[in-house]
Design a protein around this motif. Structure first.
Motif, PDB file in Angstrom:
ATOM      1  N   LEU A  17       0.831  -1.202   0.000  1.00 29.78           N
ATOM      2  CA  LEU A  17       0.000   0.000   0.000  1.00 29.78           C
ATOM      3  C   LEU A  17       0.869   1.258   0.000  1.00 29.78           C
ATOM      4  CD1 LEU A  17      -2.858  -0.989   2.484  1.00 29.78           C
ATOM      5  CD2 LEU A  17      -3.027  -0.694   0.005  1.00 29.78           C
ATOM      6  N   ARG A  18       1.975   1.201   0.734  1.00 34.79           N
ATOM      7  CA  ARG A  18       2.910   2.320   0.772  1.00 34.79           C
ATOM      8  C   ARG A  18       3.442   2.616  -0.627  1.00 34.79           C
ATOM      9  NH1 ARG A  18       6.919   0.592   4.819  1.00 34.79           N
ATOM     10  NH2 ARG A  18       5.630   1.339   6.527  1.00 34.79           N
ATOM     11  N   GLU A  19       3.784   1.570  -1.361  1.00 37.76           N
ATOM     12  CA  GLU A  19       4.313   1.749  -2.717  1.00 37.76           C
ATOM     13  C   GLU A  19       3.252   2.312  -3.653  1.00 37.76           C
ATOM     14  OE1 GLU A  19       5.114  -1.715  -5.213  1.00 37.76           O
ATOM     15  OE2 GLU A  19       7.103  -0.876  -5.578  1.00 37.76           O
ATOM     16  N   LYS A  20       2.022   1.838  -3.515  1.00 34.66           N
ATOM     17  CA  LYS A  20       0.948   2.309  -4.376  1.00 34.66           C
ATOM     18  C   LYS A  20       0.643   3.786  -4.110  1.00 34.66           C
ATOM     19  CE  LYS A  20      -1.228  -2.238  -4.896  1.00 34.66           C
ATOM     20  NZ  LYS A  20      -0.885  -2.368  -6.339  1.00 34.66           N
ATOM     21  N   ILE A  21       0.791   4.220  -2.867  1.00 32.36           N
ATOM     22  CA  ILE A  21       0.570   5.630  -2.538  1.00 32.36           C
ATOM     23  C   ILE A  21       1.671   6.484  -3.139  1.00 32.36           C
ATOM     24  CG2 ILE A  21       0.517   7.312  -0.647  1.00 32.36           C
ATOM     25  CD1 ILE A  21      -0.845   5.104   1.049  1.00 32.36           C
ATOM     26  N   LEU A  22       2.922   6.054  -2.969  1.00 31.71           N
ATOM     27  CA  LEU A  22       4.047   6.830  -3.477  1.00 31.71           C
ATOM     28  C   LEU A  22       4.029   6.899  -5.001  1.00 31.71           C
ATOM     29  CD1 LEU A  22       6.592   8.413  -2.749  1.00 31.71           C
ATOM     30  CD2 LEU A  22       7.875   6.292  -2.953  1.00 31.71           C
ATOM     31  N   SER A  23       3.634   5.816  -5.655  1.00 33.12           N
ATOM     32  CA  SER A  23       3.619   5.791  -7.120  1.00 33.12           C
ATOM     33  C   SER A  23       2.451   6.594  -7.694  1.00 33.12           C
ATOM     34  CB  SER A  23       3.518   4.340  -7.609  1.00 33.12           C
ATOM     35  OG  SER A  23       2.243   3.788  -7.292  1.00 33.12           O
ATOM     36  N   GLY A  24       1.468   6.926  -6.847  1.00 33.90           N
ATOM     37  CA  GLY A  24       0.313   7.667  -7.325  1.00 33.90           C
ATOM     38  C   GLY A  24      -0.838   6.782  -7.751  1.00 33.90           C
ATOM     39  N   GLU A  25      -0.652   5.472  -7.666  1.00 28.02           N
ATOM     40  CA  GLU A  25      -1.751   4.565  -8.003  1.00 28.02           C
ATOM     41  C   GLU A  25      -2.935   4.793  -7.067  1.00 28.02           C
ATOM     42  OE1 GLU A  25      -2.648  -0.252  -8.336  1.00 28.02           O
ATOM     43  OE2 GLU A  25      -0.578   0.485  -8.347  1.00 28.02           O
ATOM     44  N   LEU A  26      -2.622   5.037  -5.782  1.00 29.30           N
ATOM     45  CA  LEU A  26      -3.634   5.461  -4.828  1.00 29.30           C
ATOM     46  C   LEU A  26      -3.384   6.949  -4.584  1.00 29.30           C
ATOM     47  CD1 LEU A  26      -3.498   2.481  -2.282  1.00 29.30           C
ATOM     48  CD2 LEU A  26      -5.120   2.835  -4.156  1.00 29.30           C
ATOM     49  N   GLN A  27      -4.197   7.805  -5.170  1.00 28.05           N
ATOM     50  CA  GLN A  27      -3.918   9.229  -5.196  1.00 28.05           C
ATOM     51  C   GLN A  27      -4.390   9.933  -3.931  1.00 28.05           C
ATOM     52  OE1 GLN A  27      -5.545  10.876  -8.788  1.00 28.05           O
ATOM     53  NE2 GLN A  27      -4.369   9.513 -10.125  1.00 28.05           N
ATOM     54  N   GLY A  28      -3.770  11.082  -3.667  1.00 30.62           N
ATOM     55  CA  GLY A  28      -4.166  11.884  -2.520  1.00 30.62           C
ATOM     56  C   GLY A  28      -5.637  12.255  -2.571  1.00 30.62           C
ATOM     57  N   GLY A  29      -6.318  12.113  -1.448  1.00 31.12           N
ATOM     58  CA  GLY A  29      -7.745  12.409  -1.380  1.00 31.12           C
ATOM     59  C   GLY A  29      -8.632  11.216  -1.656  1.00 31.12           C
ATOM     60  N   MET A  30      -8.036  10.091  -2.094  1.00 32.19           N
ATOM     61  CA  MET A  30      -8.835   8.890  -2.392  1.00 32.19           C
ATOM     62  C   MET A  30      -9.233   8.194  -1.101  1.00 32.19           C
ATOM     63  SD  MET A  30      -7.712   5.488  -4.582  1.00 32.19           S
ATOM     64  CE  MET A  30      -7.539   6.431  -6.091  1.00 32.19           C
ATOM     65  N   ARG A  31     -10.507   7.845  -0.993  1.00 34.46           N
ATOM     66  CA  ARG A  31     -10.959   7.086   0.164  1.00 34.46           C
ATOM     67  C   ARG A  31     -10.725   5.606  -0.089  1.00 34.46           C
ATOM     68  NH1 ARG A  31     -16.716   7.556   3.498  1.00 34.46           N
ATOM     69  NH2 ARG A  31     -16.187   5.978   5.058  1.00 34.46           N
ATOM     70  N   LEU A  32     -10.227   4.919   0.939  1.00 39.36           N
ATOM     71  CA  LEU A  32      -9.892   3.510   0.814  1.00 39.36           C
ATOM     72  C   LEU A  32     -10.912   2.646   1.539  1.00 39.36           C
ATOM     73  CD1 LEU A  32      -6.029   3.642   1.359  1.00 39.36           C
ATOM     74  CD2 LEU A  32      -7.321   3.849  -0.773  1.00 39.36           C
ATOM     75  N   PHE A  33     -11.256   1.537   0.905  1.00 36.82           N
ATOM     76  CA  PHE A  33     -12.216   0.608   1.471  1.00 36.82           C
ATOM     77  C   PHE A  33     -11.554  -0.757   1.650  1.00 36.82           C
ATOM     78  CE2 PHE A  33     -14.604   3.814  -0.812  1.00 36.82           C
ATOM     79  CZ  PHE A  33     -15.576   4.176   0.110  1.00 36.82           C
ATOM     80  N   GLU A  34     -11.852  -1.405   2.752  1.00 39.07           N
ATOM     81  CA  GLU A  34     -11.182  -2.659   3.096  1.00 39.07           C
ATOM     82  C   GLU A  34     -11.404  -3.762   2.069  1.00 39.07           C
ATOM     83  OE1 GLU A  34     -12.267  -3.933   6.958  1.00 39.07           O
ATOM     84  OE2 GLU A  34     -11.748  -2.032   7.931  1.00 39.07           O
ATOM     85  N   VAL A  35     -12.638  -3.972   1.657  1.00 38.11           N
ATOM     86  CA  VAL A  35     -12.948  -5.115   0.789  1.00 38.11           C
ATOM     87  C   VAL A  35     -12.231  -5.020  -0.552  1.00 38.11           C
ATOM     88  CG1 VAL A  35     -14.777  -6.361  -0.428  1.00 38.11           C
ATOM     89  CG2 VAL A  35     -15.151  -5.585   1.933  1.00 38.11           C
ATOM     90  N   PRO A  36     -12.317  -3.896  -1.284  1.00 31.34           N
ATOM     91  CA  PRO A  36     -11.589  -3.823  -2.559  1.00 31.34           C
ATOM     92  C   PRO A  36     -10.074  -3.978  -2.389  1.00 31.34           C
ATOM     93  CG  PRO A  36     -13.223  -2.073  -2.430  1.00 31.34           C
ATOM     94  CD  PRO A  36     -13.146  -2.689  -1.067  1.00 31.34           C
ATOM     95  N   LEU A  37      -9.531  -3.408  -1.310  1.00 29.37           N
ATOM     96  CA  LEU A  37      -8.091  -3.531  -1.084  1.00 29.37           C
ATOM     97  C   LEU A  37      -7.708  -4.973  -0.755  1.00 29.37           C
ATOM     98  CD1 LEU A  37      -7.130  -0.331   0.934  1.00 29.37           C
ATOM     99  CD2 LEU A  37      -6.593  -0.872  -1.446  1.00 29.37           C
ATOM    100  N   ALA A  38      -8.549  -5.650   0.026  1.00 28.21           N
ATOM    101  CA  ALA A  38      -8.286  -7.053   0.346  1.00 28.21           C
ATOM    102  C   ALA A  38      -8.295  -7.897  -0.928  1.00 28.21           C
ATOM    103  CB  ALA A  38      -9.320  -7.567   1.340  1.00 28.21           C
ATOM    104  N   ASP A  39      -9.232  -7.602  -1.831  1.00 30.39           N
ATOM    105  CA  ASP A  39      -9.281  -8.321  -3.114  1.00 30.39           C
ATOM    106  C   ASP A  39      -8.049  -8.003  -3.957  1.00 30.39           C
ATOM    107  OD1 ASP A  39     -11.695  -9.421  -2.408  1.00 30.39           O
ATOM    108  OD2 ASP A  39     -12.909  -7.957  -3.505  1.00 30.39           O
ATOM    109  N   LEU A  40      -7.638  -6.728  -3.951  1.00 29.89           N
ATOM    110  CA  LEU A  40      -6.484  -6.310  -4.741  1.00 29.89           C
ATOM    111  C   LEU A  40      -5.207  -6.992  -4.272  1.00 29.89           C
ATOM    112  CD1 LEU A  40      -5.244  -4.363  -6.870  1.00 29.89           C
ATOM    113  CD2 LEU A  40      -4.993  -2.692  -5.025  1.00 29.89           C
ATOM    114  N   LEU A  41      -5.039  -7.091  -2.939  1.00 27.98           N
ATOM    115  CA  LEU A  41      -3.831  -7.686  -2.369  1.00 27.98           C
ATOM    116  C   LEU A  41      -3.955  -9.189  -2.166  1.00 27.98           C
ATOM    117  CD1 LEU A  41      -3.043  -4.959   0.336  1.00 27.98           C
ATOM    118  CD2 LEU A  41      -2.083  -5.166  -1.962  1.00 27.98           C
TER     119      LEU A  41
END
Length: 221
Positions: A17-41
């Motif tokens: 998640l840290r890498e995705k934030i730094l790369s901009g894949e997860l952009q500033g201001g984006m709200r994160l939800f547990e279920v989609p992130l769990a599926d992604l990872l």
């Protein structure tokens, strides 16, 4: 899920998640939800939830008042400045510890952590137990801040460490297999030992300088 497996998933979630934030894949201001992130990872929701809590501590996410998390907005220069601030505060903590002296029990405890950190390294420069090093490195820096004997300084070190990527263990997965990066962990460990030694010898200026230089190593990485 076994405890060790859960811990491994939790660490992997934090790093990815840290890498995705730094790369901009997860952009500033984006709200994160547990279920989609769990599926992604491809892991369960529990380690994802714990990972997001850790990223709040690391200054990359903000916790929303009504629940959930949002990606904090920051620039690369913000990251550099954040690490610099941590170096200043940790340098102050190291100098005060040396000047004021520390209890024998506290000194013994941080030396024990140093020995455990030594155990993370193998015979070769690039042979490092990264997961264990990351956890123990966090403990070492917390102990170092506490050696100052000042709750105010300790809290300010914690505040500085919560700025974007200023956490002592804010590493990225893309760097773990880089030979130069792994060698830099040996240098960082030598700096850990030098800081503790300077504090033990009551060399305040030297302890502060080493702590500042130690943070600059993290900034370079």
């Amino acid at each position: 899920m076994k405890q060790t497996e859960a811990a491994t998933h939790g660490r992997r979630a934090v790093i990815e998640l840290r890498e995705k934030i730094l790369s901009g894949e997860l952009q500033g201001g984006m709200r994160l939800f547990e279920v989609p992130l769990a599926d992604l990872l491809q892991i369960s929701r529990t380690p994802v939830r714990e990972a997001m809590s850790r990223l709040v501590e690391g200054g990359l996410l903000d916790r929303l008042p009504n629940g959930g998390f949002i990606v904090r907005r920051f620039s690369f220069s913000d990251v550099i400045d954040s690490i610099e601030i941590r170096g200043v505060m940790e340098g102050t903590a190291a100098r005060l510890a040396a000047e004021r002296g520390v209890r024998a029990e506290a000194l013994a405890a941080i030396k024990q952590t140093l020995e455990q950190l030594d155990g993370c390294f193998g015979a070769q420069f690039d042979d490092v137990d990264f997961d264990s090093y990351s956890d123990l490195n966090q403990i070492f820096h917390q102990q170092m801040a506490a050696l100052s004997g000042s709750d105010i300084v300790r809290r300010e070190v914690e505040r500085a460490s919560a700025l974007p990527f200023a956490s002592p263990s804010a590493f990225l997965p893309g760097r773990m297999d880089v030979h130069v990066f792994r060698r830099s962990l040996w240098t960082a460990q030598e700096q850990h030992r030098a800081m503790v030694r300077a504090i033990e010898l009551r060399e305040g200026s030297r302890a502060e300088a080493i702590a500042r230089e130690h943070a600059r190593t993290a900034r370079h990485n």
